[in-house]
Design a protein around this motif. Structure first.
Motif, short mmCIF file in Angstrom:
data_model
loop_
_atom_site.label_atom_id
_atom_site.label_comp_id
_atom_site.label_asym_id
_atom_site.label_seq_id
_atom_site.Cartn_x
_atom_site.Cartn_y
_atom_site.Cartn_z
N GLN A 1 36.60 32.02 29.34
CA GLN A 1 36.56 33.12 30.30
C GLN A 1 37.96 33.55 30.71
O GLN A 1 38.27 34.73 30.82
N GLY A 2 38.84 32.57 30.96
CA GLY A 2 40.24 32.86 31.21
C GLY A 2 40.60 33.33 32.61
O GLY A 2 41.75 33.67 32.87
N VAL A 3 39.65 33.31 33.53
CA VAL A 3 39.92 33.77 34.90
C VAL A 3 40.39 32.62 35.78
O VAL A 3 41.32 32.78 36.58
N PHE A 4 39.78 31.47 35.64
CA PHE A 4 40.06 30.33 36.51
C PHE A 4 40.75 29.20 35.74
O PHE A 4 40.48 28.99 34.56
N TRP B 1 35.13 24.59 42.75
CA TRP B 1 36.35 24.86 42.00
C TRP B 1 36.63 26.36 41.94
O TRP B 1 37.77 26.80 42.14
N CYS B 2 35.59 27.15 41.67
CA CYS B 2 35.76 28.60 41.59
C CYS B 2 36.01 29.22 42.96
O CYS B 2 36.83 30.14 43.10
N PHE B 3 35.32 28.72 43.98
CA PHE B 3 35.49 29.26 45.34
C PHE B 3 36.92 29.09 45.81
O PHE B 3 37.53 30.03 46.35
N ASN B 4 37.48 27.89 45.60
CA ASN B 4 38.84 27.63 46.08
C ASN B 4 39.89 28.45 45.34
O ASN B 4 40.99 28.67 45.87
N GLN B 5 39.58 28.93 44.14
CA GLN B 5 40.51 29.79 43.42
C GLN B 5 40.27 31.27 43.69
O GLN B 5 41.02 32.11 43.21
N THR B 6 39.20 31.56 44.46
CA THR B 6 38.86 32.95 44.76
C THR B 6 39.12 33.30 46.22
O THR B 6 39.70 34.35 46.53
N ILE C 1 27.84 31.06 37.09
CA ILE C 1 28.60 30.76 38.31
C ILE C 1 30.00 31.35 38.23
O ILE C 1 30.48 32.00 39.17
N THR C 2 30.66 31.14 37.09
CA THR C 2 32.02 31.67 36.95
C THR C 2 32.03 33.20 36.97
O THR C 2 32.96 33.82 37.49
N GLN C 3 30.99 33.81 36.42
CA GLN C 3 30.89 35.28 36.42
C GLN C 3 30.75 35.83 37.83
O GLN C 3 31.33 36.87 38.17
N LEU C 4 29.96 35.15 38.65
CA LEU C 4 29.77 35.59 40.03
C LEU C 4 31.08 35.60 40.80
O LEU C 4 31.38 36.53 41.56
#
Length: 430
Positions: A316-319, A171-176, A216-219
């Protein structure tokens, strides 16, 4: 009478004539796994190695894989089965493995989908050239009792956490990845996240999912990104072609090459879908049993964990947070009764509705050949969804041995052209 008796005597029964997995094989056999869930199997592969198994997720995805599948299964068989059989046969023919010390493993959901019958089809295909290779079943439904992969409570818990962590990384990778300022930084964050998760499995503390999710989200949040807006494209459909790059002709990579952000719903939604279907059976058919009670407890635990993960994303508010499964159920009720559970059933329109409500109006509904439930619950629900969400832009894409990648990508490009027109129009009116 005598002649018919001789015919009966000479007819070999293959029903139970196949090699079984034995406990002693753990030390000397390599278990091959189809590349069905690239994100999650990357963790599960390493996890099973920690448990002492020799496992390998197959990465062969050339046309030879499809050709082998066509040779060894009936042409009415659904496309995911053809892909997995072809991947097994192609790998065994490669010379890379000692075919006398190798087994193959396939998951079984236990529902009405033909995926629950893949095991006998795989055995029949292997019998033609590799009759000595055992087939293992990974299931939680009591199927294939003499060939089930042994899973204790501890390993089961680890697999549950592996799914949550695989979901978070995907999920995080696809948004990054679509927005990284320097090519390769998102990939490095992914690798670091995978290594961090595995270190928790190796050293202990793998159950501390809140702190692991935060890490994970921080990375990924540390990756420098551009501030531009890109077209978001959701991927829904049958579980194999939704996730497998072999099954969907590298759909995620194609969307990235088209300067889009792929949005792939998490695997835990499918797990919760299977659990809820058991609970719904009790409600719809008046069943009361220990099995249904256990499923209610399991659902409560898994959904609570999911809500805690959503809270971490929001804080966190980033993703963009993952979808709350209870919201998915409400979305489904707008389109299809939750009693429609063959294949991915009501989950497909539920995901399409939830995507539309969270800003992902453009959707690829991936449908494999031979998957009738998904054509009905997926493609068949599109008109209703477009009435509910007038800006929703959905294309149903068929994946089968005869469909060319060019034709599939051209259909998606037409959808993207409409998406860009809609985005331009929206910009003018803002």
């Amino acid at each position: 009478m005598k002649k018919s008796q001789n015919i009966q005597k000479n007819t070999k029964d293959y029903t139970n004539d196949y090699p079984r997995w034995q406990p002693w094989m753990k030390d000397s056999y390599t278990i091959l796994i189809p590349d069905m869930l690239p994100w999650h199997f990357a963790i599960i592969e390493r996890l099973l190695k920690l448990e002492g198994y020799k496992v390998e997720v197959l990465k062969n995805d050339t046309r030879a894989v499809i050709d082998e599948g066509l040779k060894h299964v009936h042409n009415d068989t659904c496309y995911p089965c053809l892909c997995t059989v072809g991947q097994y046969i192609d790998a065994l023919k490669s010379g890379k493995y000692d075919v006398n010390h190798v087994a193959v493993m396939m998951s079984q959901s236990g529902g009405g989908c033909r995926a629950s019958n893949y095991i006998p089809l795989i055995r029949k295909a292997l019998r033609a050239e590799f009759p000595q290779v055992p087939v293992l079943s990974l299931n939680f439904s009591g199927l294939e009792k003499d060939s089930s992969f042994p899973i204790g409570i501890k390993l089961l818990l680890k697999l549950v956490f592996a799914i949550f962590y695989g979901d978070t990384i995907m999920w995080c990778f696809n948004q990054t990845k679509p927005y990284e300022k320097e090519n390769g930084l998102a990939d490095k964050a992914r690798d670091d996240a995978m290594d961090f998760v595995m270190s928790r499995f190796e050293k202990g503390g793998y159950a501390r999912y809140k702190s692991i999710t935060k890490k994970i989200t921080q990375l990924f949040a540390a990756v420098p990104v551009t501030g531009e807006k890109k077209i978001k494209v959701g991927i829904v459909g049958e579980i194999y072609v939704k996730y497998s790059s072999l099954g969907n002709n590298h759909l995620e990579q194609f969307l990235l090459s088209e300067d889009c952000e792929p949005v792939v719903p998490v695997l835990m939604d499918y797990v919760l879908y299977c659990v809820v279907n058991n609970i719904n059976d009790g409600r719809l058919y008046g069943k009361k049993s220990l099995f249904i009670t256990v499923n209610k407890i399991l659902y409560s635990v898994l959904h609570r964990m999911q809500k805690n993960i959503i809270k971490i994303f929001k804080k966190q508010g980033v993703f963009e947070p993952i979808h709350d499964f209870e919201h998915l159920r409400k979305c489904a009720d707008k389109v299809l009764n939750q009693g429609v559970k063959m294949g991915e059933g009501w989950l497909i329109p539920a995901e399409m509705a939830a995507l539309a409500e969270t800003g992902t109006e453009n959707i690829v509904c991936a449908q494999p050949f031979g998957c009738l439930p998904n054509h009905i619950a997926g493609k068949g629900a599109i008109r209703t969804l477009k009435k509910l969400y007038e800006d929703e832009n959905i294309v149903a894409v068929d994946y089968d041995p005869s469909a060319t990648r060019v034709n599939q990508e051209n259909r998606i490009k037409l959808m993207l052209a409409t998406a860009r027109e809609n985005a331009a129009t929206r910009q003018k009116t803002e």
